[in-house]
Design an enzyme around this catalytic site. Structure first.
Site, PDB file in Angstrom:
ATOM      1  N   ARG A   1       0.803  -1.229   0.000  1.00  9.32           N
ATOM      2  CA  ARG A   1       0.000   0.000   0.000  1.00  9.32           C
ATOM      3  C   ARG A   1       0.827   1.266   0.000  1.00  9.32           C
ATOM      4  NH1 ARG A   1      -2.763  -3.876   1.554  1.00  9.32           N
ATOM      5  NH2 ARG A   1      -0.853  -4.360   2.637  1.00  9.32           N
ATOM      6  N   THR A   2       1.798   1.336   0.886  1.00  8.46           N
ATOM      7  CA  THR A   2       2.489   2.618   1.047  1.00  8.46           C
ATOM      8  C   THR A   2       3.211   2.988  -0.248  1.00  8.46           C
ATOM      9  OG1 THR A   2       2.701   2.142   3.388  1.00  8.46           O
ATOM     10  CG2 THR A   2       4.064   3.917   2.531  1.00  8.46           C
TER      11      THR A   2
ATOM     12  N   LYS B   1      26.066  -3.719  -1.550  1.00 10.24           N
ATOM     13  CA  LYS B   1      27.528  -3.604  -1.728  1.00 10.24           C
ATOM     14  C   LYS B   1      28.169  -2.921  -0.525  1.00 10.24           C
ATOM     15  CE  LYS B   1      27.233  -2.831  -6.734  1.00 10.24           C
ATOM     16  NZ  LYS B   1      27.450  -1.784  -7.741  1.00 10.24           N
TER      17      LYS B   1
ATOM     18  N   ARG C   1      11.334   3.840   3.182  1.00  2.00           N
ATOM     19  CA  ARG C   1      11.027   2.875   4.250  1.00  2.00           C
ATOM     20  C   ARG C   1      12.303   2.088   4.525  1.00  2.00           C
ATOM     21  NH1 ARG C   1       5.898  -1.041   4.348  1.00  2.00           N
ATOM     22  NH2 ARG C   1       5.020   0.931   5.072  1.00  2.00           N
TER      23      ARG C   1
ATOM     24  N   HIS D   1       5.456   5.926  11.471  1.00  2.00           N
ATOM     25  CA  HIS D   1       4.925   5.780  10.111  1.00  2.00           C
ATOM     26  C   HIS D   1       3.905   6.922   9.909  1.00  2.00           C
ATOM     27  CE1 HIS D   1       3.491   4.181   6.439  1.00  2.00           C
ATOM     28  NE2 HIS D   1       3.278   2.926   6.762  1.00  2.00           N
TER      29      HIS D   1
END
Ligand code: NCD
Length: 311
Positions: free
Chosen positions: A59-60, A88, A109, A137
């Site tokens: 969703r986000t 890396k 995120r 959030h």
């Protein structure tokens, strides 16, 4: 309406980065978008949004990308840290400096608490926190508040129950902190002892004189609630799989439990849902979590248009 230009160029790392008035202006814009699909269309033409997802998301990420595309802008980024130079050994600070050189805003995120604040420090463009570990959030909070405002007509004078994983659930931490700024909100935190709300959030609530209680029983709490905020047990943040298995199905909202709730109560869930809401509940008009997900796109459109300064 509050002065939107105050949001222009701002980052959103935690719920209090925006004032109540600034959030209100975003909710008004979101409601306008919902009513009129053409409102703000093309307003971000020529702008680029970087979506950096070091953790899974449906969703986000999709709602941010849909929001930017609907505004006429474009997106670039990754949905899996395995495809970035993080594998890396590149530091987050360096990755952010790169994304900030290419894009006009960054949505990130990351599994580490505090990563969004660090990203903001190194970025030349606004950073939006789409979840930093078990911490915050804030755009889910905008979604949740918009849903409450839109469906109950106000954010205030409400009893809000939070149920499930209140320890690791970042959406709970952000929403509780944000709701503490509104009038006459009582919060009931329903969880097993192992998954209670972190002490730092309780300290904030106490400082603000917010009325709150911690309980273990969902059934007994049902009749009091105007809003029930269900959450998933956050498997990925457990240290031990046995503990997760023991706790994962501790609360399951089903039709029997719904029958104990008020007629006008609404049930929110940030999603994804696992077992904590039985599918039979979906057809109850009080179950609004799929509507909530759609409001998430509208409020992200309002947010991006405001941050990028086109509105
Ligand atoms: C939440 C999250 O990522 O914290 N999901 C979301 O963004 N809608 C909730 C969760 O994963 O349980």
């Amino acid at each position: 309406m509050a002065n939107i230009s105050k949001i222009k160029g701002k980052s959103l790392v935690e719920p209090e980065d925006f004032s109540v008035e600034e959030m209100e202006s975003l909710f008004l814009m979101s409601e306008k978008i919902e009513k009129n699909e053409k409102y703000l269309r093309e307003s971000c033409r020529g702008k680029l949004l970087a979506t950096l997802f070091f953790e899974p998301s449906t969703r986000t990420r999709l709602s941010f990308e849909a929001a930017m595309l609907r505004l006429g802008g474009s997106c670039l980024g990754f949905a899996d840290s395995g495809s970035s130079s993080a594998v890396k050994g590149e530091s987050l600070a360096d990755t952010i400096r790169m994304a900030a050189s290419y894009a006009d805003a960054i949505v990130m995120r990351n599994p580490k608490e505090g990563s969004a604040l660090l990203a903001k420090r190194y970025s030349y463009v606004p950073v939006i926190n789409a979840g930093d570990g078990g911490h915050h959030h804030p755009t889910q909070t905008l979604t949740d508040l918009l849903t409450i405002r839109r469906l109950l007509g106000k954010i205030g004078n409400l009893t809000v129950g939070f149920c499930g994983d209140l320890k690791f659930g970042r959406t709970v931490h952000s929403l509780a902190k944000a709701l503490a700024r509104y009038e006459k909100i009582k919060m009931i935190f329903i969880s097993p002892k192992e998954l209670v709300l972190p002490e730092y959030i309780k300290t904030i609530l106490k400082k603000r004189n917010v009325l709150f209680e911690e309980r273990e029983n969902l059934e007994k709490s049902m009749p009091e609630l105007d809003v029930l905020y269900m959450t998933r047990v956050q498997r990925e943040r457990f240290f031990n799989e046995d503990d997760y298995i023991r706790l994962k199905d501790i609360y399951v909202l089903n039709s029997d439990k719904m029958s104990l709730g008020k007629e006008k109560m609404i049930v929110l869930h940030p999603l994804p849902r696992v077992n904590e809401i039985a599918v039979e509940v979906d057809s109850d008009p009080r179950a609004v979590y799929f509507k909530q997900a759609k409001y998430g796109m509208y409020v992200r459109m309002a947010l991006l248009a405001s941050i990028l300064g086109v509105k």
